[in-house]
Design an enzyme around this catalytic site. Structure first.
Site, PDB file in Angstrom:
ATOM      1  N   GLY A   1       0.777  -1.231   0.000  1.00 51.37           N
ATOM      2  CA  GLY A   1       0.000   0.000   0.000  1.00 51.37           C
ATOM      3  C   GLY A   1       0.808   1.280   0.000  1.00 51.37           C
ATOM      4  O   GLY A   1       0.295   2.346   0.356  1.00 51.37           O
ATOM      5  N   SER A   2       2.061   1.217  -0.454  1.00 50.68           N
ATOM      6  CA  SER A   2       2.844   2.460  -0.453  1.00 50.68           C
ATOM      7  C   SER A   2       2.294   3.447  -1.491  1.00 50.68           C
ATOM      8  O   SER A   2       2.282   4.658  -1.245  1.00 50.68           O
ATOM      9  CB  SER A   2       4.336   2.186  -0.666  1.00 50.68           C
ATOM     10  OG  SER A   2       4.596   1.708  -1.947  1.00 50.68           O
ATOM     11  N   ASN A   3       1.834   2.935  -2.625  1.00 51.48           N
ATOM     12  CA  ASN A   3       1.194   3.842  -3.593  1.00 51.48           C
ATOM     13  C   ASN A   3      -0.110   4.399  -3.038  1.00 51.48           C
ATOM     14  O   ASN A   3      -0.410   5.588  -3.220  1.00 51.48           O
ATOM     15  CB  ASN A   3       0.925   3.116  -4.919  1.00 51.48           C
ATOM     16  CG  ASN A   3       2.114   3.118  -5.834  1.00 51.48           C
ATOM     17  OD1 ASN A   3       2.424   4.118  -6.481  1.00 51.48           O
ATOM     18  ND2 ASN A   3       2.824   1.994  -5.881  1.00 51.48           N
TER      19      ASN A   3
ATOM     20  N   LYS B   1     -16.128 -14.056  -2.411  1.00 51.05           N
ATOM     21  CA  LYS B   1     -17.584 -14.196  -2.577  1.00 51.05           C
ATOM     22  C   LYS B   1     -18.235 -12.821  -2.759  1.00 51.05           C
ATOM     23  O   LYS B   1     -19.081 -12.626  -3.646  1.00 51.05           O
ATOM     24  CB  LYS B   1     -18.159 -14.911  -1.356  1.00 51.05           C
ATOM     25  CG  LYS B   1     -19.607 -15.268  -1.501  1.00 51.05           C
ATOM     26  CD  LYS B   1     -20.066 -16.168  -0.376  1.00 51.05           C
ATOM     27  CE  LYS B   1     -21.530 -16.510  -0.627  1.00 51.05           C
ATOM     28  NZ  LYS B   1     -22.158 -17.109   0.522  1.00 51.05           N
TER      29      LYS B   1
ATOM     30  N   LEU C   1      -8.727  -9.779 -10.640  1.00 48.35           N
ATOM     31  CA  LEU C   1      -9.375  -9.241 -11.844  1.00 48.35           C
ATOM     32  C   LEU C   1     -10.721  -8.626 -11.447  1.00 48.35           C
ATOM     33  O   LEU C   1     -11.515  -9.246 -10.741  1.00 48.35           O
ATOM     34  CB  LEU C   1      -9.583 -10.380 -12.844  1.00 48.35           C
ATOM     35  CG  LEU C   1      -9.985 -10.000 -14.258  1.00 48.35           C
ATOM     36  CD1 LEU C   1      -8.872  -9.206 -14.949  1.00 48.35           C
ATOM     37  CD2 LEU C   1     -10.295 -11.262 -15.077  1.00 48.35           C
ATOM     38  N   VAL C   2     -10.981  -7.419 -11.924  1.00 50.21           N
ATOM     39  CA  VAL C   2     -12.223  -6.721 -11.546  1.00 50.21           C
ATOM     40  C   VAL C   2     -13.397  -7.341 -12.317  1.00 50.21           C
ATOM     41  O   VAL C   2     -13.347  -7.471 -13.533  1.00 50.21           O
ATOM     42  CB  VAL C   2     -12.109  -5.209 -11.837  1.00 50.21           C
ATOM     43  CG1 VAL C   2     -13.388  -4.488 -11.450  1.00 50.21           C
ATOM     44  CG2 VAL C   2     -10.909  -4.609 -11.100  1.00 50.21           C
TER      45      VAL C   2
ATOM     46  N   ASN D   1      -5.438   1.747 -13.295  1.00 50.27           N
ATOM     47  CA  ASN D   1      -4.462   0.860 -12.648  1.00 50.27           C
ATOM     48  C   ASN D   1      -3.054   1.330 -12.980  1.00 50.27           C
ATOM     49  O   ASN D   1      -2.846   2.030 -13.983  1.00 50.27           O
ATOM     50  CB  ASN D   1      -4.653  -0.568 -13.160  1.00 50.27           C
ATOM     51  CG  ASN D   1      -3.706  -1.558 -12.492  1.00 50.27           C
ATOM     52  OD1 ASN D   1      -3.484  -1.506 -11.280  1.00 50.27           O
ATOM     53  ND2 ASN D   1      -3.128  -2.455 -13.277  1.00 50.27           N
TER      54      ASN D   1
ATOM     55  N   HIS E   1       0.819  -0.321 -13.585  1.00 45.54           N
ATOM     56  CA  HIS E   1       1.563  -1.561 -13.798  1.00 45.54           C
ATOM     57  C   HIS E   1       3.056  -1.233 -13.793  1.00 45.54           C
ATOM     58  O   HIS E   1       3.476  -0.277 -14.451  1.00 45.54           O
ATOM     59  CB  HIS E   1       1.147  -2.184 -15.144  1.00 45.54           C
ATOM     60  CG  HIS E   1       1.756  -3.530 -15.366  1.00 45.54           C
ATOM     61  ND1 HIS E   1       1.271  -4.662 -14.765  1.00 45.54           N
ATOM     62  CD2 HIS E   1       2.842  -3.910 -16.083  1.00 45.54           C
ATOM     63  CE1 HIS E   1       2.020  -5.695 -15.119  1.00 45.54           C
ATOM     64  NE2 HIS E   1       2.978  -5.268 -15.912  1.00 45.54           N
TER      65      HIS E   1
HETATM   66  C1  GRF Z   1       3.355  -1.364  -7.609  1.00 45.88           C
HETATM   67  O1  GRF Z   1       4.612  -1.606  -8.149  1.00 45.88           O
HETATM   68  C2  GRF Z   1       2.321  -1.273  -8.706  1.00 45.88           C
HETATM   69  O2  GRF Z   1       2.826  -0.907  -9.940  1.00 45.88           O
HETATM   70  C3  GRF Z   1       1.795  -2.686  -8.818  1.00 45.88           C
HETATM   71  O3  GRF Z   1       1.860  -3.202  -7.534  1.00 45.88           O
HETATM   72  C4  GRF Z   1       2.863  -2.547  -6.774  1.00 45.88           C
HETATM   73  C5  GRF Z   1       2.210  -2.112  -5.503  1.00 45.88           C
HETATM   74  O4  GRF Z   1       3.138  -1.595  -4.580  1.00 45.88           O
HETATM   75  N1  GRF Z   1       0.498  -2.708  -9.434  1.00 45.88           N
HETATM   76  P1  GRF Z   1       2.617  -0.886  -3.264  1.00 45.88           P
HETATM   77  O5  GRF Z   1       1.691  -1.872  -2.556  1.00 45.88           O
HETATM   78  O6  GRF Z   1       1.901   0.340  -3.669  1.00 45.88           O
HETATM   79  O7  GRF Z   1       3.841  -0.607  -2.463  1.00 45.88           O
END
Ligand code: GRF
Length: 193
Positions: A15-17, A62, A90-91, A105, A107
């Site tokens: 969850g750093s992002n 579920k 997958l959503v 999203n 990536h």
């Molecule tokens: C990130 O590298 C993002 O690109 C990918 O998953 C990773 C999540 O990292 N989808 P964090 O949990 O936000 O640290």
């Protein structure tokens, strides 16, 4: 006063992002992170969100795939946009259809290379290193029914160095993510709205 645009972040792991996005929008005039949807009760993102005073909606397979619990919760929170930040499932189509063009999203590689099922987290960086790529980067894209196939909104590149390990490359990619993801979300919402 006009209502702020309300974001839900979906996350499965560290969850750093998610935290970086919450901090970016904390005093934003028109966009607000309302809630974090988390599918893993042990994910570190839960603690991170608690420290930022963001409520958590915890859900299981579920609730996501077999009934409308997650979609109903999005409606209850009056969510306008969904931001995936390290979310691994997958959503499903009920959510894709209700939030068409309103799910984004990130990536950790340059799509269309190194994407698709199983290509997440360190698997991506391992594949990039194994393939002896000179560059990697990030791709921010809208989300559709397939893993990593939605419309690309933004890419940024960084070098892959001969001495790189998964850790050093992942660190470089995360820095790019922190720099760009919130700003791309902000611009994408402004253009859509
Ligand atoms: C990130 O590298 C993002 O690109 C990918 O998953 C990773 C999540 O990292 N989808 P964090 O949990 O936000 O640290």
């Amino acid at each position: 006063m006009t209502q702020k645009v309300r974001i839900a972040i979906f996350a499965s792991g560290s969850g750093s992002n998610a935290q970086n996005i919450v901090q970016y929008f904390a005093s934003h005039k028109s966009i607000k992170v309302e809630v974090a949807f988390v599918n893993n009760p042990n994910a570190a993102v839960i603690e991170r969100m608690k420290t930022c005073n963001i409520p958590i909606f915890l859900f299981n397979k579920k609730m996501f795939y077999e009934n409308n619990d997650v979609l109903d919760a999005l409606t209850t929170f009056s969510i306008d946009y969904i931001v995936l930040a390290g979310f691994l499932w997958l959503v499903p189509s009920n959510i894709i259809e209700s939030y068409f063009n309103r799910i984004v999203n990130i990536h950790p590689a340059l799509l269309p290379k190194f994407g698709g099922k199983g290509m997440f987290g360190n698997n991506v960086h391992e594949a990039v290193l194994k393939n002896r790529e000179s560059f990697s980067g990030i791709t921010i894209h809208e989300v559709n029914h397939e893993y990593d196939k939605g419309k690309i909104l933004f890419q940024a590149i960084c070098p892959v160095l001969p001495e790189d390990t998964v850790e050093t490359l992942s660190h470089r990619i995360h820095k790019l993510e922190y720099l760009h993801y919130p700003k791309v979300i902000e611009a994408w919402i402004a253009l859509n709205y």
